[in-house]
Write an enzyme that holds these catalytic residues in place. Sequence first.
Site, PDB file in Angstrom:
ATOM      1  N   TYR A 156      -2.883   4.407  -7.158  1.00 54.03           N
ATOM      2  CA  TYR A 156      -2.963   2.989  -7.486  1.00 54.03           C
ATOM      3  C   TYR A 156      -2.918   2.837  -9.004  1.00 54.03           C
ATOM      4  O   TYR A 156      -3.874   3.107  -9.706  1.00 54.03           O
ATOM      5  CB  TYR A 156      -4.246   2.360  -6.939  1.00 54.03           C
ATOM      6  N   HIS A 168      -3.693  11.000   1.483  1.00 53.69           N
ATOM      7  CA  HIS A 168      -3.180   9.629   1.511  1.00 53.69           C
ATOM      8  C   HIS A 168      -2.077   9.435   2.554  1.00 53.69           C
ATOM      9  O   HIS A 168      -2.018   8.402   3.220  1.00 53.69           O
ATOM     10  CB  HIS A 168      -2.665   9.245   0.121  1.00 53.69           C
ATOM     11  N   GLY A 196      -4.214  -8.502   7.173  1.00 58.54           N
ATOM     12  CA  GLY A 196      -2.755  -8.598   7.211  1.00 58.54           C
ATOM     13  C   GLY A 196      -2.152  -8.914   5.861  1.00 58.54           C
ATOM     14  O   GLY A 196      -1.263  -9.759   5.751  1.00 58.54           O
ATOM     15  N   GLY A 232      -3.389 -10.515   3.483  1.00 52.90           N
ATOM     16  CA  GLY A 232      -3.689 -11.902   3.136  1.00 52.90           C
ATOM     17  C   GLY A 232      -3.173 -12.919   4.122  1.00 52.90           C
ATOM     18  O   GLY A 232      -3.575 -14.089   4.088  1.00 52.90           O
TER      19      GLY A 232
END
Length: 323
Positions: free
Chosen positions: A56, A122, A204, A206
């Site tokens: 990230y 990940h 989802g 947002g």
Amino acid sequence: MQSTPLGALAVSRIGLGAMGMSGYYTGADRGDAEAIRTIHRALDLGVTHLDTAEVYGPYVNEELVGRAIRGRRDEVVLATKFGLVSHTGRPGPDSTPGNIRAAVDGSLRRLGTDHIDLYYQHRVDRGTPIEETVGALSELVAAGKVRHIGLSEASAATIRRAHAVHPVAAVQSEYSLWTRDPEVEVLPALRELGIGFVPYSPLGHGFLTGDIRSLDGLDATDWRRTNPRFTGDNLTRNLRIVDEVRAVADEVAATPAQVALAWLLAQGEGIAPIPGTKRVHRLEENCAADNIRLTSGQIDRLNNLTPASGDRHAEPDMAAIDG
């Protein structure tokens, strides 16, 4: 905040995903101060489960989380991930033992800690046997750098192979009212093995908040503009899910986001969603879902919703799922 088990690890039933604090979504450029305030408020509300990853940013999200928890490390179950950044120069996912050893030391430094509570692969590295990867992780556990290990977006078969080498505490995959894939094979395997489940994107991306009915309000760089579920006719078709969630929300005097999270929590013990936000008011809204109880009839209505139209990621990303 109530807690739930992830294997032998106890976490708050609702956690906080930090990815969106460092990019990807509309509004991520508001600066770190707001994100740090949100993390501090999460800890004040009893949220113990914070989730980040070296990719990230890359790296800057771990640094942000590290700054935010300085002086409060003992309040946090800290989760991060490796494998999408190669420190060996190898192309693609890299879960070789050498890369894991380099990755963990970098994450520990950025997070400002001497141990990681939950360390995830990940994505499954199809070029490295999972037994070899988990063997390297078990060495990190023995060395005290890692307390528990996890997998992300792994198939039931891979989970079983990994767990046979070293206990897996948690599996993290997308799961929500518009992504029900884990219910077929992964969730039954986790129940059988006593492994916890961490749904990411439980709202989802947002969409289940009910605030997105078109792409007009999204930044030009927002990745949802190219996501199959947010584009073309799929967006219009998927609004039916939000409309039903909103109808239930009206019945229980809650928001659609709270109902979507309450539905996840109603699926049983050992499920700990990590909705992401960098805004305090959204965090407080999400945390309040811990106290919402849906009736069996409402849960049945939500269970019977047709899952979302469209793949949940673009084609290259879908290839890395269910490894």
